[in-house]
Structure formats: structure tokens, C-alpha cells
Design an enzyme around this catalytic site. Sequence first.
Site, mmCIF file in Angstrom:
data_model
loop_
_atom_site.group_PDB
_atom_site.id
_atom_site.type_symbol
_atom_site.label_atom_id
_atom_site.label_comp_id
_atom_site.label_asym_id
_atom_site.label_seq_id
_atom_site.Cartn_x
_atom_site.Cartn_y
_atom_site.Cartn_z
ATOM 1 N N ASN A 22 0.751 -1.151 -0.092
ATOM 2 C CA ASN A 22 0.123 -0.037 0.121
ATOM 3 C C ASN A 22 0.992 1.232 -0.007
ATOM 4 O OD1 ASN A 22 -1.757 2.155 0.572
ATOM 5 N ND2 ASN A 22 -2.149 1.522 2.492
ATOM 6 N N LYS A 50 0.044 4.237 -0.167
ATOM 7 C CA LYS A 50 -0.644 5.324 0.480
ATOM 8 C C LYS A 50 -0.484 6.660 -0.479
ATOM 9 C CE LYS A 50 0.423 3.250 5.029
ATOM 10 N NZ LYS A 50 0.296 3.524 6.397
ATOM 11 N N HIS A 77 -9.246 0.835 5.282
ATOM 12 C CA HIS A 77 -8.115 1.220 5.977
ATOM 13 C C HIS A 77 -8.249 1.868 7.117
ATOM 14 C CE1 HIS A 77 -3.954 2.199 6.516
ATOM 15 N NE2 HIS A 77 -3.571 1.256 5.864
ATOM 16 N N GLU A 121 -6.599 4.252 8.267
ATOM 17 C CA GLU A 121 -6.237 5.676 7.928
ATOM 18 C C GLU A 121 -7.627 6.374 7.333
ATOM 19 O OE1 GLU A 121 -2.605 5.287 5.533
ATOM 20 O OE2 GLU A 121 -1.831 4.690 7.684
ATOM 21 N N GLU A 146 -4.906 -5.107 10.794
ATOM 22 C CA GLU A 146 -4.009 -4.323 10.995
ATOM 23 C C GLU A 146 -4.295 -3.481 12.122
ATOM 24 O OE1 GLU A 146 -2.226 -3.091 7.021
ATOM 25 O OE2 GLU A 146 -3.907 -1.861 7.486
ATOM 26 N N GLY A 192 2.681 1.960 10.634
ATOM 27 C CA GLY A 192 3.896 3.272 10.592
ATOM 28 C C GLY A 192 4.760 3.578 11.655
ATOM 29 N N SER A 244 3.908 -2.567 10.180
ATOM 30 C CA SER A 244 5.122 -2.341 10.462
ATOM 31 C C SER A 244 5.923 -3.835 10.031
ATOM 32 C CB SER A 244 5.737 -2.191 11.772
ATOM 33 O OG SER A 244 5.240 -0.610 12.240
HETATM 34 C C1 PEP Z 1 -0.580 0.096 5.921
HETATM 35 O O1 PEP Z 1 -0.649 1.173 5.958
HETATM 36 O O2 PEP Z 1 -1.442 -0.723 5.658
HETATM 37 C C2 PEP Z 1 0.644 -0.488 6.883
HETATM 38 C C3 PEP Z 1 0.539 -1.768 7.263
HETATM 39 O O3 PEP Z 1 1.678 0.356 7.010
HETATM 40 P P1 PEP Z 1 3.293 0.268 7.601
HETATM 41 O O4 PEP Z 1 3.568 -1.170 7.002
HETATM 42 O O5 PEP Z 1 3.915 1.183 7.109
HETATM 43 O O6 PEP Z 1 2.935 -0.220 9.032
#
Ligand code: PEP
Length: 247
Positions: A8, A10, A92, A94, A162, A168, A207
Site C-alpha cells: 500500500n 498510500k 483502511h 487511515e 492491521e 507506521g 510495520s
Molecule cells: C498499512 O498502511 O497498511 C501498513 C501496514 O503500513 P506500515 O507497513 O507502514 O505499518
Amino acid sequence: MKKLAAGNWKMNGTKASLAEVSALLAAHPAPVCEMLLCPPATLIDRMAETAKGTTLLVGAQDSHAKPQGAHTGDLSVAMLKDAGATHVIVGHSERRTDHGETDDLVRAKAQAVVDAGLIAIVCIGETEAERDAGQTLAVIGTQLDGSIPLGATATNVVVAYEPVWAIGTGRTPTLSEIAEVHSFLRGRLRGLVGEEAAGVRILYGGSVKPSNATDIFAVPHVDGALVGGASLKAADFGAIVAALSAA
Ligand code: PEP
């Protein structure tokens, strides 16, 4: 079931970033697992061109639930499909946080995705406060029940667990915490879609990086990863793809 490494991007990436895609494909032309990148919508078309004739799949990060109309700035599933997307991430955290997306809206978006013949990657996850309060399974169970579309199957829906606090941040749950959640989700899916549940991919996201991927992919019911930051660089995402292919 083929495992899935999904990236992703983003709100990152311009035309120049497609060099990373070419580098990824040069290093991993035929991975054992499925490999998907979800760039910003502005790059779907170009990335799909770059991916033509390769095993790389291209997806979108969001879609509107309606097929067309007066929704300035939004994109329908049909438009994303036309641009070359085969998958759409919905719900997601976010988007749930920044745009107030509810389970009802996420389900409507997921429904639009599967009705159009694309694959919905449905994201769920608890906040740190919810985990600290011992509510993780209750929260993600409710999100799953409320976000899965009608007619969900192993081929049209992927679930991404997630934890919001792991996205992040460089922090991850312990392997046993991941195992607990993924096993819970497999059982909950059985109640929602019956025998199909065995084949629904349940991704871990938050992460994931080359240094922890192998351990995470060894956890039962982890069928791949949704990767944010580490999907932007071919070397990092390629290492995660290789770890998943070896799992
Ligand atoms: C994500 O945005 O779905 C995500 C898992 O981000 P990151 O891997 O940067 O934690």
C-alpha cells in the site's frame, strides 16, 4: 491458497517511482506468492502498463460505493477497473480515522468491489486503547461482521488484520498475539461464509519489514501481509515477497 504480499503506497509516489516497480520485477519475476501493489490512483494506469505480461497485480487504495454520479473527487470501482486495478483496499484505518468511515460504509464499498468482479481487501484492527482494555477480539469481530460483503468468497475477499497502533510505528504485536487474532478471525469467518472461510486469505499488516517478515509468516493463519512503508522500496518489498514465497 496462494499467499499474498500486498503493498500500500498510500499518498506516496509519482511517475518516477515506477522505477521501483521495474526493479522489483527484475529481481522477482515469478514469485511463488501473489504480489500486489496499490499505488495512488494517479499511478494505477501507468503501473498496470508496467506490470503487463508480468505476475504483478495492481490495485487501488479506496473506492466510492456508488457506480457514478455527483461525488466530486471520488472514483468508482468501474473507473479503477478500467485503469487496470484488480483489487481495492477498503476500510483502511487511515480512512476510518481521517474520513470517518464506518463499518456500514466499508461494507457498501466492499460490496461494490465484489459486485464489479474485483477483489476487496477488507481492513480491520484495534486501537492501542482498545487492546489495552482487553477489547481486541470484540472490536475486530464487530468490524469483520459489519464490513464483509454479501456473497463473500475465498476468491473475492481478502481480510487484512492491521492493529492501528502498529501501522507506521515500527511496533508489532507479539507472534502469539498475531496468532490469537488470526485464529479468531478464521473461526469468525466460518460463521460468516461457512466452508469458504478456509480459503479466505487473512493478511497481517503493521510495520512488516524484511527483518520480521519470516517470523510473522510462520504464524498459523497468516496468509500474507499488507505492507505500507516497506512496499515503497523494491529491495524491501522484494525481500518480503521472498520471505512469503519461502513460508
Ligand atoms: C498499512 O498502511 O497498511 C501498513 C501496514 O503500513 P506500515 O507497513 O507502514 O505499518
